[in-house]
Structures are given as structure tokens and as C-alpha cells.
Design an enzyme around this catalytic site. Structure first.
Site, mmCIF file in Angstrom:
data_model
loop_
_atom_site.group_PDB
_atom_site.id
_atom_site.type_symbol
_atom_site.label_atom_id
_atom_site.label_comp_id
_atom_site.label_asym_id
_atom_site.label_seq_id
_atom_site.Cartn_x
_atom_site.Cartn_y
_atom_site.Cartn_z
ATOM 1 N N LYS A 163 8.114 3.583 -0.998
ATOM 2 C CA LYS A 163 8.032 2.179 -0.595
ATOM 3 C C LYS A 163 9.464 1.705 -0.368
ATOM 4 O O LYS A 163 10.194 1.417 -1.318
ATOM 5 C CB LYS A 163 7.365 1.348 -1.697
ATOM 6 C CG LYS A 163 7.184 -0.131 -1.341
ATOM 7 C CD LYS A 163 6.057 -0.345 -0.350
ATOM 8 C CE LYS A 163 5.803 -1.827 -0.115
ATOM 9 N NZ LYS A 163 4.655 -2.072 0.771
ATOM 10 N N GLU A 217 5.243 3.861 3.001
ATOM 11 C CA GLU A 217 4.435 2.651 3.193
ATOM 12 C C GLU A 217 5.313 1.464 3.562
ATOM 13 O O GLU A 217 6.210 1.077 2.818
ATOM 14 C CB GLU A 217 3.647 2.316 1.927
ATOM 15 C CG GLU A 217 2.727 1.114 2.135
ATOM 16 C CD GLU A 217 2.132 0.598 0.847
ATOM 17 O OE1 GLU A 217 1.780 -0.603 0.816
ATOM 18 O OE2 GLU A 217 2.031 1.367 -0.130
#
Length: 240
Positions: free
Chosen positions: A37, A110
Site C-alpha cells: 500500500k 493497492e
């Protein structure tokens, strides 16, 4: 594929749960998996973020990495500026993903919000990181009214940048889909030009991790490590 970039048509549409499902299916198949992330927004330090949540759902063997965190729930560039913190460049994201790919079979990157959300002052986006990585992009989309436009715009943005698009996964399929959802299911491939590669039932992120891992492959196309069939799913939810 050693790296997949998971983007979406907007925020709060199920990117983390889809990422978790892909990670769970890959881990169940014996692959080593990392979830990256780049920018976590809207959380204070010490609170588990999206990467940690993906690892919780997908299994203890999944590596979770977060590069930057900004407390306000805003686009990364805006959140960083308001917090007086450094922004992230595409090169930093790509370097982190490449490093993880050297020791993992699959790295899932992501994004934050949609594909073209700004990460830094220069206006760089997740698409720029995907280009540096030469990685395909998976689009997560909602099922409800409006998704044809937003998904098609995202697909056009990928094509305009000559980025490879894997397809579309519906991030939260309703238990009782209305007519718009059922029609969108049938129309998304022709509208966006991308294949349907899965549908995650709404509320799946609230499942116990063991239940989530057991169910995840049934939500994903074989190209994502699952057993889901677009043809069968469409037949189960006809537009009527």
C-alpha cells in the site's frame, strides 16, 4: 505475473477486499505474496491500515508493506501537503514493488482511490507507477448505477497510457441486486472493453479470516487464481 496493480473507479468500492481475496487464493496455491500500500490516508499512526487488513484476511504468510501514511482521508498529495509530510513518487513505489518481487511470487500494489488520484506535487498517479513497473492493472468497480461510465473512463485512461488492463472485478456484489446492478453486470464488458474477472459478495471483509480464505477462490476468475465463471454468474443474475 509477479506484480499486479489494483486500482479502482473511486474510493470505498472494495479494493482492499479484492486485493485480500487475490492474496488469499495465491497463498492457498502455495505462492508467496506481498501486499504493498504505497499511501494510506485517513488513519492515525498505529491503526492497522489496508495492507495489514489484507494480510489479516489472506493469511499470516502474506507480507504487508505500507510506504507512507497521512491522517486525513484525502488524496495522497493533498493529505501529505496538509500534514507537512513528504509525498511519494512513482519511482519510490516502483522500487518498493520491485524489491518485494525479488523475494515473493506475487506482489499486489493497492492504489488509493481511483487510477488518476495525485500522489505528489508533480501530478504523478498510480498509472505512472504501473508504467515504471510494466505491470498490468486490475480495475475494481462497484455494481450500482454509474459504474458503466466510471469503469469505461478508467479503461480509456489505461489505454491512452498504453497500460495493460487485466479486467474488472466487482468489489461488492449485493445480496439482492437491483435491476441496475444486474444490467451493469451484463454491460460492463462491452462498455469498458474489459473482461469480468470476479465478483466479491458484499460484507465479505467482515468474515472471519478462515471463512474468507476458504471462500475467496470462488469469487475470482482462474486468471486470478480462482474458480469463478463469468458465464455462470451472468446466468445466475439475468437482467430480466
Amino acid at each position: 505475473m509477479s506484480v499486479i496493480v489494483v486500482s479502482g473507479t473511486g474510493t470505498e468500492i472494495g479494493k482492499t477486499v479484492v486485493t485480500s481475496a487475490i492474496a488469499a487464493a495465491a497463498a492457498a496455491a502455495g505462492r508467496s505474496v506481498a501486499v504493498l500500500k504505497p499511501a494510506q490516508t485517513g488513519l492515525e499512526p498505529g491503526v492497522p491500515g489496508d495492507a495489514a487488513d489484507a494480510a489479516r484476511l489472506a493469511g499470516p504468510s502474506v507480507t504487508a508493506v505500507e510506504l507512507a501514511r497521512y491522517p486525513e482521508p484525502l488524496a495522497p498529495d493533498t493529505a501529505a501537503r496538509r500534514a507537512g509530510l513528504p509525498t511519494l513518487s512513482p519511482a519510490e513505489i516502483a522500487e518498493a514493488a520491485d524489491k518485494l518481487a525479488a523475494s515473493h511470487d506475487l506482489v499486489l500494489v493497492e492504489g488509493a482511490g481511483g487510477l488518476l488520484v495525485r500522489f505528489d506535487e508533480a501530478g504523478h498517479t498510480l498509472a505512472d507507477a504501473a508504467r515504471l513497473l510494466d505491470a498490468p492493472v486490475l480495475v475494481v468497480a462497484p455494481a450500482a448505477l454509474g459504474t458503466l461510465n466510471s469503469t469505461t473512463l478508467t479503461a480509456e485512461a489505461l489505454r491512452a497510457r498504453q497500460l495493460a488492463a487485466l479486467g474488472v472485478v466487482i468489489g461488492s456484489w449485493p445480496a439482492d441486486p437491483d435491476l441496475a446492478c444486474r444490467c451493469n453486470l451484463a454491460d460492463l464488458p462491452s462498455s469498458s472493453g474489459l473482461p469480468l474477472l470476479g465478483a466479491v459478495p458484499e460484507g465479505s471483509g467482515a468474515l472471519a479470516p478462515e471463512e474468507f480464505r476458504a471462500a475467496a477462490p470462488a469469487w475470482l476468475d482462474p486468471s486470478l487464481g480462482g474458480t469463478w465463471s463469468a458465464r455462470s454468474f451472468l446466468a445466475a443474475w439475468p437482467a430480466g
